[in-house]
Design an enzyme around this catalytic site. Structure first.
Site, short mmCIF file in Angstrom:
data_model
loop_
_atom_site.label_atom_id
_atom_site.label_comp_id
_atom_site.label_asym_id
_atom_site.label_seq_id
_atom_site.Cartn_x
_atom_site.Cartn_y
_atom_site.Cartn_z
CB THR A 101 -0.92 0.03 1.24
OG1 THR A 101 -1.64 -1.20 1.29
CG2 THR A 101 -1.90 1.18 1.17
CE LYS B 187 -4.88 -1.67 1.39
NZ LYS B 187 -5.75 -2.52 2.18
CE LYS C 30 1.57 1.99 4.95
NZ LYS C 30 1.15 1.17 3.87
P1 NAP Z 1 5.20 -5.63 7.83
O1 NAP Z 1 4.87 -6.88 8.53
O2 NAP Z 1 5.50 -4.40 8.62
O3 NAP Z 1 6.44 -5.95 6.84
C1 NAP Z 1 7.05 -4.92 6.12
C2 NAP Z 1 8.02 -5.49 5.10
O4 NAP Z 1 8.65 -4.39 4.39
C3 NAP Z 1 9.17 -6.31 5.71
O5 NAP Z 1 9.52 -7.33 4.81
C4 NAP Z 1 10.27 -5.26 5.82
O6 NAP Z 1 11.58 -5.80 5.86
C5 NAP Z 1 10.08 -4.50 4.51
N1 NAP Z 1 10.69 -3.18 4.54
C6 NAP Z 1 10.33 -2.12 5.31
N2 NAP Z 1 11.13 -1.06 5.06
C7 NAP Z 1 12.02 -1.46 4.10
C8 NAP Z 1 13.08 -0.84 3.42
N3 NAP Z 1 13.39 0.44 3.66
N4 NAP Z 1 13.76 -1.57 2.50
C9 NAP Z 1 13.45 -2.85 2.24
N5 NAP Z 1 12.45 -3.52 2.86
C10 NAP Z 1 11.74 -2.82 3.78
O7 NAP Z 1 4.06 -5.19 6.82
P2 NAP Z 1 2.83 -6.05 6.26
O8 NAP Z 1 1.77 -6.08 7.28
O9 NAP Z 1 3.34 -7.30 5.64
O10 NAP Z 1 2.33 -5.05 5.09
C11 NAP Z 1 3.02 -4.89 3.88
C12 NAP Z 1 2.24 -3.90 3.03
O11 NAP Z 1 0.91 -4.40 2.80
C13 NAP Z 1 2.06 -2.52 3.68
O12 NAP Z 1 2.10 -1.53 2.70
C14 NAP Z 1 0.67 -2.61 4.31
O13 NAP Z 1 0.08 -1.33 4.46
C15 NAP Z 1 -0.05 -3.48 3.29
N6 NAP Z 1 -1.17 -4.28 3.80
C16 NAP Z 1 -1.08 -4.93 5.00
C17 NAP Z 1 -2.15 -5.69 5.45
C18 NAP Z 1 -2.13 -6.41 6.77
O14 NAP Z 1 -3.20 -6.81 7.24
N7 NAP Z 1 -0.98 -6.61 7.39
C19 NAP Z 1 -3.31 -5.80 4.67
C20 NAP Z 1 -3.36 -5.16 3.43
C21 NAP Z 1 -2.27 -4.41 3.02
P3 NAP Z 1 12.23 -6.22 7.29
O15 NAP Z 1 11.70 -7.61 7.56
O16 NAP Z 1 13.67 -6.16 7.04
O17 NAP Z 1 11.77 -5.21 8.30
#
Ligand code: NAP
Length: 284
Positions: free
Chosen positions: A98, A173, A241
């Site tokens: 997102t 989104k 965010k």
């Molecule tokens: P998360 O658990 O916080 O994981 C974030 C991921 O991004 C990790 O792999 C992290 O790597 C990587 N990352 C962060 N900063 C980075 C950087 N500067 N360079 C390279 N990699 C980086 O997030 P998530 O819940 O999986 O969500 C991922 C996306 O999907 C977000 O945009 C979120 O808004 C969206 N989303 C989430 C959900 C949900 O329910 N969780 C649902 C729909 C959409 P590290 O492991 O090294 O930290």
């Protein structure tokens, strides 16, 4: 075994179960994550590891990205070992994170200059839907690359919709997540109000979940409140965010402003916990 070799970047709460779905569907997967320890679950299932986004791009046919935010996307595309430093061409990059429509438009332009294609394909649904391949996926970008990767996206989602040019998926989104913020705050306030008036949260949730107003969200997040389980499925910091991104795109309604204020106030203490931990912030 599917012939397409997929490169997966980003193994957070969503990335891990989504990547697992593709392995289960028979795709060959190579993965990259900034923190290497998170690759273990995938390697156990047969994925190979690449040490940079550039290597992922060089060695696979289609790249899928699921990371936090605009900053992470810029880093993955443009750093020294980033995607855009690869000489590969004719490939499709699907960004399922997102992020802002602006960053999608910018990355899509840079991909085009190198003869590659960019699709924004954010998802609605959380970890449970990621684990069962039942996400809702909204796609922006050109029709031809979209058609070429649609069978892959259909392994991740129960609905995959192409809705317009690059950035349109991101706008859809942001609109959906604005509603998500209102649901979360609304559910939290409702439970706290009823509790103050002597209605037990479990009784109120039983009523809500059997009424027309109940839905999957009130069921899952209601259970989380009842069980005091605030482990992040969707981290509260991510909704802050998203509300900021929506505001930057012009969403400035009274409800959206209130939600942004509520979640921003909650972020310092509960940012790493689930979105529904907003109930603790409001209670406080
Ligand atoms: P998360 O658990 O916080 O994981 C974030 C991921 O991004 C990790 O792999 C992290 O790597 C990587 N990352 C962060 N900063 C980075 C950087 N500067 N360079 C390279 N990699 C980086 O997030 P998530 O819940 O999986 O969500 C991922 C996306 O999907 C977000 O945009 C979120 O808004 C969206 N989303 C989430 C959900 C949900 O329910 N969780 C649902 C729909 C959409 P590290 O492991 O090294 O930290």
């Amino acid at each position: 075994m599917e012939e397409t070799h997929i490169g997966w970047i980003g193994l957070g709460n969503m990335g891990i179960p989504m990547a697992e779905q593709l392995i289960k569907a028979g795709y060959q997967l190579s993965v990259y994550n900034r923190s290497q320890d998170k690759t273990e679950t995938l390697t156990k299932l047969g994925a190979s590891i690449c040490s940079s986004p550039k290597k992922i791009f060089d060695n696979t046919d289609v790249v899928i990205i699921m990371v936090s935010d605009d900053e992470a996307i810029r880093h993955i595309f443009t750093n020294e070992q980033g995607l855009l430093n690869s000489k590969s061409s004719g490939k499709v990059i699907i960004n399922m994170s997102t992020v802002s429509p602006a960053v999608s438009i910018e990355m899509a332009q840079m991909c085009r200059e190198k003869g590659n294609f960019y699709l924004d394909a954010p998802v609605s649904g959380s970890v449970k839907q990621a684990e069962t391949g039942t996400l809702v996926i909204m796609v922006g970008g050109e029709e031809k690359p979209y058609q070429s990767v649609k069978p892959i996206l259909e392994k991740l989602g129960k609905l995959v919709m192409h809705i317009g040019d690059v950035g349109t998926g991101n706008n859809a989104k942001l609109a959906i997540n604005s509603l998500l913020a209102l649901y979360a705050q609304g559910l939290a306030e409702t439970i706290l109000f009823a509790n103050d008036k002597g209605v037990k949260p479990e009784d109120l949730l039983n009523l809500i979940n059997n009424a027309a107003i109940g839905n999957i969200f009130t069921k899952i997040k209601g259970d989380a409140i009842l069980n005091d389980n605030f482990k992040a499925a969707f981290a509260l910091k991510h909704i802050v965010k998203d509300l900021k991104l929506a505001q930057a795109e012009g969403l400035n309604s009274p409800l959206a402003q209130t939600a942004l204020k509520t979640f921003t106030n909650a972020e310092e203490q509960f940012g790493e916990e689930d979105i529904i931990s907003v109930v603790k912030a409001i209670k406080r």
